[in-house]
Design an enzyme around this catalytic site. Sequence first.
Site, PDB file in Angstrom:
ATOM      1  N   GLU A 204       0.824  -1.200   0.000  1.00 56.07           N
ATOM      2  CA  GLU A 204       0.000   0.000   0.000  1.00 56.07           C
ATOM      3  C   GLU A 204       0.864   1.259   0.000  1.00 56.07           C
ATOM      4  O   GLU A 204       1.955   1.266   0.582  1.00 56.07           O
ATOM      5  CB  GLU A 204      -0.907   0.006   1.240  1.00 56.07           C
ATOM      6  CG  GLU A 204      -1.717  -1.274   1.400  1.00 56.07           C
ATOM      7  CD  GLU A 204      -2.359  -1.434   2.775  1.00 56.07           C
ATOM      8  OE1 GLU A 204      -2.553  -0.411   3.461  1.00 56.07           O
ATOM      9  OE2 GLU A 204      -2.661  -2.579   3.143  1.00 56.07           O
ATOM     10  N   GLU A 315      -9.930   5.833   2.948  1.00 56.91           N
ATOM     11  CA  GLU A 315     -10.310   5.065   4.132  1.00 56.91           C
ATOM     12  C   GLU A 315     -10.255   5.978   5.344  1.00 56.91           C
ATOM     13  O   GLU A 315      -9.348   6.815   5.456  1.00 56.91           O
ATOM     14  CB  GLU A 315      -9.357   3.883   4.332  1.00 56.91           C
ATOM     15  CG  GLU A 315      -9.628   3.067   5.585  1.00 56.91           C
ATOM     16  CD  GLU A 315      -8.624   1.939   5.795  1.00 56.91           C
ATOM     17  OE1 GLU A 315      -8.738   1.232   6.803  1.00 56.91           O
ATOM     18  OE2 GLU A 315      -7.711   1.795   4.946  1.00 56.91           O
TER      19      GLU A 315
END
Length: 400
Positions: A204, A315
């Site tokens: 990520e 997120e």
Amino acid sequence: MNFPTSAARFYKSERLARTRTHLHRLNKPAFASIKSPDGDTIDCVLISQQPALDHPKLKDHKIQMEPPSLPEGIWRKQEESEVSEVVSSPFKPQLWHQVEKCPSGTIPIRRTTEADLLRATKFANYGKKQHRPVQPPPKAPQIRNALNENGHQHAIAYVEGDNYYGAKAVINVWNPLIQVPNEFSLSQLWVLAGSFDGDLNSIEAGWQVSPDLYGDNNTRLFIYWTSDAYQGTGCYNLLCSGFVQINDQIALGASISPVSTYNDKQFDIEILIWKDPRGGDWWMSFGRNSVLGYWPSSLFSYLSDSATMVEWGGEVVNSEPGGRHTDTQMGSGHFASEGFGKASYFSNLQIVDATNNLRTPNMIDTFSENSGCYDVQDGFNTEWGYHFYYGGPGWGDDCQ
């Protein structure tokens, strides 16, 4: 006057000793140190003494100083862009560059402080995610409530059903409001393989605002990896061994500046993650062609071959103090429908195929747990390719 008991003094002394021991392990000896305007200290650490090499699987690892060739076919914005309010640069400046830069042969590492560690519930948890990742639901009208696990909410685009050897995106950069210090807001891309039930491999990268991790509300560049669905392996940035950095000018966890302003100038960053077709390691570039480093393939099980899903998006954590949704923002803090200059965006979405070529996905899907809090709208045009707007303000009439 109340004096601490002997037991309390002993506990405090022991915790201080363990804090200093942990700091000694995290902060490698510095060849030089730079005081950043935002209060960070950036240590210039010899590349051969970086944290990555503490990993048991990298004991005899030879650092690759010559990165593989970038994948072919990078989608570029047109020179005569109608979106003149976007400011992109081949190399994204960080605040500490205003003071000095690290010398060749070193890598810049944000120094971990005692205050950083003391914010963690346990030293072992510092720098680690404490949740499962988002698994988009099957293409069906019913979205499972279980996906909103531990208060984590998402607004993403994704591709699945093929073998992927990397991904790229241009990511609009903002500084969202975080209402509660133990919440965060991030925008990133995920390269995934394995099962969401316990053996997920994930790489990520993106930007985040995380007061709990950094002690402030600055927007910061970050990376993350795990090979067991966040249960024990991996961490943010260089807070554990694993990621091998070769770039001497980009500090993971350092502040990104400037950031976008509502209905004014927009700033973005470009991130590319790709698998070296010869060596098998996963590499990352930040900005246009500024190679940062790599995750050795030996760290992973499933990702030692290829990824089976790629996700792009936002997120947040919603901790629900007092039983209601917080005001923590995602992206710009505005819904996707507001469009350019107001809503946050990802543009130029691409994936890397088995021939080490970047190409536009055949199609993308989108997902959000609660569009009344944070939503996502995708699109396609000749300038931005596949792109999407996303985000939201959190608590409101449709987000309780």
